[in-house]
Design an enzyme around this catalytic site. Structure first.
Site, PDB file in Angstrom:
ATOM      1  N   ASN A  10       0.883  -1.163   0.000  1.00 45.40           N
ATOM      2  CA  ASN A  10       0.000   0.000   0.000  1.00 45.40           C
ATOM      3  C   ASN A  10       0.925   1.218   0.000  1.00 45.40           C
ATOM      4  OD1 ASN A  10      -1.792   2.031   0.528  1.00 45.40           O
ATOM      5  ND2 ASN A  10      -2.771   1.029   2.274  1.00 45.40           N
ATOM      6  N   ARG A  87      -2.411  -2.071  -3.615  1.00 47.76           N
ATOM      7  CA  ARG A  87      -3.611  -1.254  -3.439  1.00 47.76           C
ATOM      8  C   ARG A  87      -3.508  -0.089  -4.422  1.00 47.76           C
ATOM      9  NH1 ARG A  87      -5.018   3.301   0.858  1.00 47.76           N
ATOM     10  NH2 ARG A  87      -7.206   3.523   0.305  1.00 47.76           N
ATOM     11  N   HIS A 176     -12.661   3.164  -0.582  1.00 45.95           N
ATOM     12  CA  HIS A 176     -12.713   2.155   0.501  1.00 45.95           C
ATOM     13  C   HIS A 176     -13.412   0.876   0.024  1.00 45.95           C
ATOM     14  CE1 HIS A 176     -12.843   5.608   3.721  1.00 45.95           C
ATOM     15  NE2 HIS A 176     -11.600   5.197   3.546  1.00 45.95           N
ATOM     16  N   HIS A 204     -17.964   2.544   7.155  1.00 43.18           N
ATOM     17  CA  HIS A 204     -16.511   2.481   7.347  1.00 43.18           C
ATOM     18  C   HIS A 204     -16.084   3.810   7.953  1.00 43.18           C
ATOM     19  CE1 HIS A 204     -12.273   1.442   6.013  1.00 43.18           C
ATOM     20  NE2 HIS A 204     -12.187   2.738   6.281  1.00 43.18           N
ATOM     21  N   ASN A 207     -10.197   7.386   9.783  1.00 41.02           N
ATOM     22  CA  ASN A 207      -9.848   8.796   9.633  1.00 41.02           C
ATOM     23  C   ASN A 207     -10.571   9.343   8.407  1.00 41.02           C
ATOM     24  OD1 ASN A 207      -8.661  11.036  10.590  1.00 41.02           O
ATOM     25  ND2 ASN A 207      -6.622  10.554   9.810  1.00 41.02           N
ATOM     26  N   GLY A 208     -10.559   8.566   7.316  1.00 42.56           N
ATOM     27  CA  GLY A 208     -11.505   8.795   6.220  1.00 42.56           C
ATOM     28  C   GLY A 208     -12.747   7.980   6.534  1.00 42.56           C
ATOM     29  N   ARG A 237     -11.706  15.951   6.782  1.00 45.81           N
ATOM     30  CA  ARG A 237     -12.470  16.336   5.576  1.00 45.81           C
ATOM     31  C   ARG A 237     -13.905  16.687   5.949  1.00 45.81           C
ATOM     32  NH1 ARG A 237     -11.075  10.898   2.742  1.00 45.81           N
ATOM     33  NH2 ARG A 237      -8.841  10.966   3.116  1.00 45.81           N
ATOM     34  N   GLY A 326     -11.365   2.241  12.383  1.00 43.32           N
ATOM     35  CA  GLY A 326     -10.943   2.723  13.710  1.00 43.32           C
ATOM     36  C   GLY A 326     -12.060   3.212  14.609  1.00 43.32           C
ATOM     37  N   GLU A 329     -15.097   0.420  14.821  1.00 42.24           N
ATOM     38  CA  GLU A 329     -14.788  -0.793  15.604  1.00 42.24           C
ATOM     39  C   GLU A 329     -14.613  -0.497  17.090  1.00 42.24           C
ATOM     40  OE1 GLU A 329     -11.347  -2.669  13.741  1.00 42.24           O
ATOM     41  OE2 GLU A 329     -12.268  -2.319  11.792  1.00 42.24           O
ATOM     42  N   ASN A 330     -14.237   0.742  17.405  1.00 41.39           N
ATOM     43  CA  ASN A 330     -13.827   1.032  18.791  1.00 41.39           C
ATOM     44  C   ASN A 330     -14.702   2.011  19.556  1.00 41.39           C
ATOM     45  OD1 ASN A 330     -11.253  -0.505  18.857  1.00 41.39           O
ATOM     46  ND2 ASN A 330     -10.768   0.866  17.156  1.00 41.39           N
ATOM     47  N   GLU A 381      -8.257  -4.888   5.081  1.00 39.68           N
ATOM     48  CA  GLU A 381      -8.058  -4.599   3.656  1.00 39.68           C
ATOM     49  C   GLU A 381      -6.888  -5.395   3.076  1.00 39.68           C
ATOM     50  OE1 GLU A 381      -8.626  -0.328   4.841  1.00 39.68           O
ATOM     51  OE2 GLU A 381      -9.160  -0.155   2.725  1.00 39.68           O
TER      52      GLU A 381
HETATM   53  P1  AMP Z   1      -8.442   4.123  10.706  1.00 42.88           P
HETATM   54  O1  AMP Z   1      -8.355   5.182   9.647  1.00 42.88           O
HETATM   55  O2  AMP Z   1      -9.414   3.042  10.392  1.00 42.88           O
HETATM   56  O3  AMP Z   1      -7.104   3.602  11.141  1.00 42.88           O
HETATM   57  O4  AMP Z   1      -9.056   4.853  11.998  1.00 42.88           O
HETATM   58  C1  AMP Z   1      -8.298   5.802  12.717  1.00 42.88           C
HETATM   59  C2  AMP Z   1      -9.208   6.536  13.682  1.00 42.88           C
HETATM   60  O5  AMP Z   1      -9.859   5.608  14.561  1.00 42.88           O
HETATM   61  C3  AMP Z   1      -8.435   7.459  14.627  1.00 42.88           C
HETATM   62  O6  AMP Z   1      -8.288   8.737  14.069  1.00 42.88           O
HETATM   63  C4  AMP Z   1      -9.336   7.507  15.843  1.00 42.88           C
HETATM   64  O7  AMP Z   1     -10.157   8.640  15.760  1.00 42.88           O
HETATM   65  C5  AMP Z   1     -10.214   6.286  15.752  1.00 42.88           C
HETATM   66  N1  AMP Z   1     -10.048   5.394  16.914  1.00 42.88           N
HETATM   67  C6  AMP Z   1      -9.117   4.442  17.109  1.00 42.88           C
HETATM   68  N2  AMP Z   1      -9.305   3.848  18.313  1.00 42.88           N
HETATM   69  C7  AMP Z   1     -10.371   4.443  18.882  1.00 42.88           C
HETATM   70  C8  AMP Z   1     -11.085   4.284  20.125  1.00 42.88           C
HETATM   71  N3  AMP Z   1     -10.701   3.376  21.034  1.00 42.88           N
HETATM   72  N4  AMP Z   1     -12.149   5.075  20.356  1.00 42.88           N
HETATM   73  C9  AMP Z   1     -12.540   5.982  19.442  1.00 42.88           C
HETATM   74  N5  AMP Z   1     -11.935   6.184  18.276  1.00 42.88           N
HETATM   75  C10 AMP Z   1     -10.862   5.425  17.978  1.00 42.88           C
END
Ligand code: AMP
Length: 396
Positions: A10, A87, A176, A204, A207-208, A237, A326, A329-330, A381
């Site tokens: 990637n 990718r 995505h 999804h 961050n994006g 964004r 991110g 899932e969290n 991914e």
């Molecule tokens: P990704 O682009 O899928 O890697 O997601 C990154 C984003 O996930 C980060 O900018 C965080 O805002 C969010 N994130 C990661 N862990 C947590 C968490 N435990 N609680 C809330 N947001 C999270």
């Protein structure tokens, strides 16, 4: 011996993320990242090992990666390597499936640079270097846009002059896609059903962020458009806005097109609203009574709820709403707020105890007997790119 390993690359403008997978069982043999390529402070993180040294360009980056792999007995010269899966962000309307890269395919990916100026050039660099290193090996492009090429014209077209749109390839492509494909299929498995039978809304939220409406395994609408700027509120964004905001800022604030591009892509979304783009920090500040963080959270969730409603109407019948990436899932508070009060209208609710569980496994968070399942499915991914790459190479 049959070759069963796939290297997934990637490549970004200043980074290369990589994974080496064994396709007999999908296990990871190596995971790593080269970042800040071209700077003095570049570094390579290979599993537990970290190398800090200036890495001038993508060629030097892949050479360093191949040295690290060789040190683990996993060198790129191995005959166990079946293919490299790349990718590629933008595949336009031509690339509807993963594709073995030849000169013609590479030329077409280059022709798409005007619609993906930030991403495709970096992907192309990665492809060139990997091809030069192993010209004998199949190199496969897996496109972020491919899963969305099934969108019907009424979802893919903007309501603008057709000739202008066609002359400049202005339409909604979506991104995505690899994640939306993987997560929608995995969600059907979680429900114990064939993907061809279920309708799913995938959220999804990384961050994006993007939403998609998937009917029987095929994408019928998605929230990102010509570029990844459209749709949901994201880390930096803006997502959807009246295009006249751009004319207004040009005329009234004297901003240039490039300045507005930076504003909307890099200084907007959660960051622009409250100074933070990390949802963890926004939730923490909200709980501490910070008004700006609360408003940012509310704007984020409001947009999400609008898309859930819209895609329910697009699909007609929804079997599952699935959170991934991110934030998805969290962030239990985001999931809870996204469906709050929608039980009667849309059949959506989350069980607070199930929603609070932290796990890396796919799971249902809706109460037993809910009309529509709500689920969390961690995205993967790299595994999906490797799976698609291996499936293609295996066919040959
Ligand atoms: P990704 O682009 O899928 O890697 O997601 C990154 C984003 O996930 C980060 O900018 C965080 O805002 C969010 N994130 C990661 N862990 C947590 C968490 N435990 N609680 C809330 N947001 C999270």
């Amino acid at each position: 011996m049959t070759a069963t390993r796939v290297l997934v690359l990637n490549s970004g403008s200043s980074s290369v993320k990589y994974q080496l997978l064994d396709m007999r069982n999908g296990s990871r043999l190596a995971v790593g990242l080269v970042e800040r390529i071209g700077e003095q402070s570049s570094r390579l993180v290979h599993g537990e090992r970290v190398r800090t040294e200036p890495i001038a360009d993508h060629e030097a980056a892949l050479k360093a990666v191949s040295e690290e792999l060789a040190q683990d007995g996993l060198g790129l010269d191995s005959h166990e390597l079946a293919a490299v899966g790349h990718r590629v962000v933008h595949g336009g309307i031509r690339f509807t499936e993963p594709t073995v890269i030849d000169d013609d395919v590479l030329a077409e990916i280059e022709r798409l640079v005007p619609v993906a100026p930030l991403h495709n050039p970096a992907n192309i660099m990665g492809i060139r270097v990997a091809r030069a290193m192993r010209p004998d090996l199949p190199q496969v492009a897996v496109f972020d846009t491919a899963f969305h090429t099934t969108m019907p014209e009424h979802a893919a077209r903007y309501a603008i002059d057709v000739e202008t749109a066609d002359a400049h390839r202005v339409r909604r492509y979506g991104f995505h896609g690899t994640s939306h494909a993987y997560v929608s299929r995995r969600a059907a498995a979680l429900l114990g059903r064939d993907p061809r039978e279920v309708n799913v809304i995938v959220l999804h939220l990384g961050n994006g962020a993007s939403a998609s409406a998937v009917a029987g395994g095929r994408c019928v609408d998605t929230s990102m458009g010509l570029t990844p700027l459209e749709g949901l509120v994201m880390g930096t964004r803006s997502g959807d806005l009246d295009p006249a905001v751009i004319f207004h800022l040009t005329r009234v604030a004297g901003m240039s097109v490039d300045e507005i591009d930076t504003l909307l892509n890099k200084r907007s979304g959660l960051l622009g609203l409250c100074g933070d783009n990390d949802m963890r920090e926004i939730i923490r500040r909200t709980e501490a009574g910070d008004a700006a963080a609360r408003l940012a959270f509310e704007i984020y969730v409001h947009r999400l709820r609008k898309y859930i409603g819209a895609y329910t109407a697009v699909l007609g019948r929804v079997d599952a709403v699935v959170f991934t990436a991110g934030v998805g899932e969290n962030a239990a508070p985001v999931r809870e707020a996204a469906v709050a009060g929608l039980t009667e209208a849309l059949g959506l609710s989350v069980d607070p105890e199930l929603n609070a569980v932290r796990s890396s496994s796919p799971r249902l968070i809706s109460p037993d007997g809910a009309r529509v399942a709500v689920a969390v499915v961690p995205t993967d991914e790299e595994l999906e790119i490797a799976t698609q790459t291996y499936a293609l190479v295996g066919k040959k």
